[in-house]
Design a protein around this motif. Structure first.
Motif, PDB file in Angstrom:
ATOM      1  N   GLN A 344      75.156  39.753 -23.398  1.00  0.00           N
ATOM      2  CA  GLN A 344      74.277  38.473 -23.100  1.00  0.00           C
ATOM      3  C   GLN A 344      74.630  37.771 -21.886  1.00  0.00           C
ATOM      4  O   GLN A 344      75.776  37.636 -21.598  1.00  0.00           O
ATOM      5  N   ILE A 345      73.429  37.253 -21.280  1.00  0.00           N
ATOM      6  CA  ILE A 345      73.673  36.419 -20.071  1.00  0.00           C
ATOM      7  C   ILE A 345      74.381  34.936 -20.210  1.00  0.00           C
ATOM      8  O   ILE A 345      74.176  34.402 -21.264  1.00  0.00           O
ATOM      9  N   VAL A 346      75.391  35.020 -19.360  1.00  0.00           N
ATOM     10  CA  VAL A 346      76.271  33.501 -19.574  1.00  0.00           C
ATOM     11  C   VAL A 346      75.892  32.810 -18.369  1.00  0.00           C
ATOM     12  O   VAL A 346      76.332  33.649 -17.159  1.00  0.00           O
ATOM     13  N   ASN A 347      75.763  31.763 -18.286  1.00  0.00           N
ATOM     14  CA  ASN A 347      75.807  30.804 -17.204  1.00  0.00           C
ATOM     15  C   ASN A 347      76.488  29.703 -17.150  1.00  0.00           C
ATOM     16  O   ASN A 347      76.818  28.939 -17.907  1.00  0.00           O
ATOM     17  N   LEU A 348      77.593  29.714 -16.159  1.00  0.00           N
ATOM     18  CA  LEU A 348      78.866  29.073 -16.226  1.00  0.00           C
ATOM     19  C   LEU A 348      78.566  27.718 -15.428  1.00  0.00           C
ATOM     20  O   LEU A 348      77.779  27.821 -14.332  1.00  0.00           O
ATOM     21  N   SER A 349      78.938  26.528 -15.710  1.00  0.00           N
ATOM     22  CA  SER A 349      79.064  25.318 -14.855  1.00  0.00           C
ATOM     23  C   SER A 349      79.892  25.801 -13.614  1.00  0.00           C
ATOM     24  O   SER A 349      80.927  26.669 -13.722  1.00  0.00           O
ATOM     25  N   VAL A 350      80.017  24.799 -12.761  1.00  0.00           N
ATOM     26  CA  VAL A 350      80.946  25.096 -11.530  1.00  0.00           C
ATOM     27  C   VAL A 350      82.206  24.890 -12.104  1.00  0.00           C
ATOM     28  O   VAL A 350      83.103  25.808 -11.642  1.00  0.00           O
ATOM     29  N   GLU A 351      82.576  24.090 -12.860  1.00  0.00           N
ATOM     30  CA  GLU A 351      84.009  23.788 -13.328  1.00  0.00           C
ATOM     31  C   GLU A 351      84.376  24.890 -14.181  1.00  0.00           C
ATOM     32  O   GLU A 351      85.547  25.318 -14.197  1.00  0.00           O
TER      33      GLU A 351
END
Length: 393
Positions: A344-351
């Motif tokens: 599944q696609i994960v989108n992380l924050s910069v931190e």
């Protein structure tokens, strides 16, 4: 022969005729991963922490043509792997498959689940996918496997669900009726089944089910035979499933597709019903979910043999002292957008991205956080998403 021997002989005949699964043989390691076959990822899923050992023994119980066995070898480079199966034809393919891809830490045995005690020693991970429901006595089978599971070991099991396979059951019975005395001639059964499908009206419920769910794989006769002309199949519902699990004497850890068993997926628009359902036991809740979503075609789950220590990362000091590393079953990292253990696609924050980049298997959470503006709750979120593994101090 006994009933058990008769069933075993019939099953072996099917898979000698149609070795299964029929995936192509490769001269390189197989693509991608199945996290359930990776000891690090599976152990983390079940216990919340990285295992202490990786030099483990793995049993692929009912390995067929070795598709799962090959992955188990390549995904666990320090493990020794054993594969067993009833079919000599399937085992021959499994041996060639593993030899060609360099999966050389494996040995194969022509052996029934019921006779698994003939293998020496115990196993830390037992994989039994698509097998127990094809035996004459699944309870006897799961008990035999349970005896070979080491303390602290894990067993991953996959069995069929009756609600989502209703149309399959109907076709199985129809083919058997038309075959008559030729039942057990699997090539004839496949031919009969194909003729039935080509003759039924397009709006027929069985035809629609086949086209919507199974036709892409069933163009291969091996898949078609495994689904529609198998000589032995026992399908489960939640109630009969837990009778099987209880008989094993092992601990039920959880389903390995937990998102399916989330009631809010079905009743999120009625929070008052979700709240009322909290009065149900876990098993009643599972039963409710499958009744509301009868598309369930199978159950996949982990069992464990105590003592199985599960981590509790609610204590801030314990979390800060732990050493994080990336889950080995992710794809596309380093990037803020990648595939997780379930593709599944994960989108992380910069931190979050900065934190994961610094998970080098040496630095503690506290050391990483000195240079990353991330809170402990966000670290716990990464752990909950199975994106990182933690080793306790």
């Amino acid at each position: 022969m006994s009933d058990s021997q008769t069933v075993s002989a019939a099953v072996a005949k099917l898979y000698n005729t149609y070795p299964f699964p029929p995936e192509a043989l490769l001269d390189e390691p197989p693509p991608g991963y199945n996290w359930r076959w990776n000891w690090l990822a599976a152990h983390n899923f079940c216990t919340g922490q990285k295992p202490k050992r990786q030099d483990i023994r793995i049993l692929d119980a009912g390995c067929g043509t070795g598709v799962s066995t090959e992955y188990l070898v390549h995904l666990n480079p320090q493990a020794s792997v054993v594969g067993i199966d009833l079919s000599t034809g399937a085992l021959a393919v499994a041996k060639e498959r593993c030899q060609r891809s360099g999966a050389n830490r494996v040995e194969f045995h022509h052996l029934s689940l019921f006779d698994v005690e003939e293998l020496p020693g115990e196993f830390d991970l037992i994989n039994c996918v698509g097998v127990l429901h094809h035996t004459s006595d699944p309870i006897r089978g799961i008990q035999a496997l349970a005896k070979k599971l080491a303390p602290g070991g894990l067993m991953h099991i996959f069995v069929y669900g009756e609600l989502g396979r209703w149309e399959i059951q109907l076709m199985q019975k129809a083919i058997a009726l038309i075959q008559g005395d030729k039942k057990g001639d699997y090539r004839d059964g496949v031919q009969v089944g194909r003729q039935i499908f080509s003759s039924l009206p397009e709006n027929n419920r069985i035809v629609k089910s086949e086209k919507q769910r199974w036709s892409l794989e069933n163009h291969k006769d091996e898949h078609f035979a495994d689904m529609y002309v198998h000589p032995q199949e026992i399908d489960y519902n939640i109630e009969t499933l837990f009778e099987l699990i209880d008989a094993s004497g092992l601990e039920f850890i959880g389903f390995s597709n937990p998102s399916f068993w989330d009631l809010e997926r079905l009743l999120g628009k009625a929070p008052e019903l979700v709240e009322r359902a909290k009065e149900l036991s876990d098993r009643q809740l599972y039963r409710l979910i499958e009744l509301l979503d009868p598309e369930v075609t199978h159950y996949e789950f982990f069992l464990g043999r105590p003592p199985l220590v599960k981590a509790d990362w609610s204590d801030d000091n314990a979390l800060l002292a732990a050493i994080p590393e990336l889950n080995p079953c992710i794809e596309g990292f380093p990037s803020q957008c990648f595939f997780n253990y379930n593709y599944q696609i994960v989108n992380l924050s910069v931190e979050e991205f900065e934190f994961m980049q610094k998970c080098d298997s040496n630095s503690t959470v506290a050391e990483i956080l000195t240079g990353v503006q991330l809170g402990l709750d966000e670290v716990r979120k990464l752990l909950q998403q199975q994106l990182i593994l933690l080793t306790p101090a």
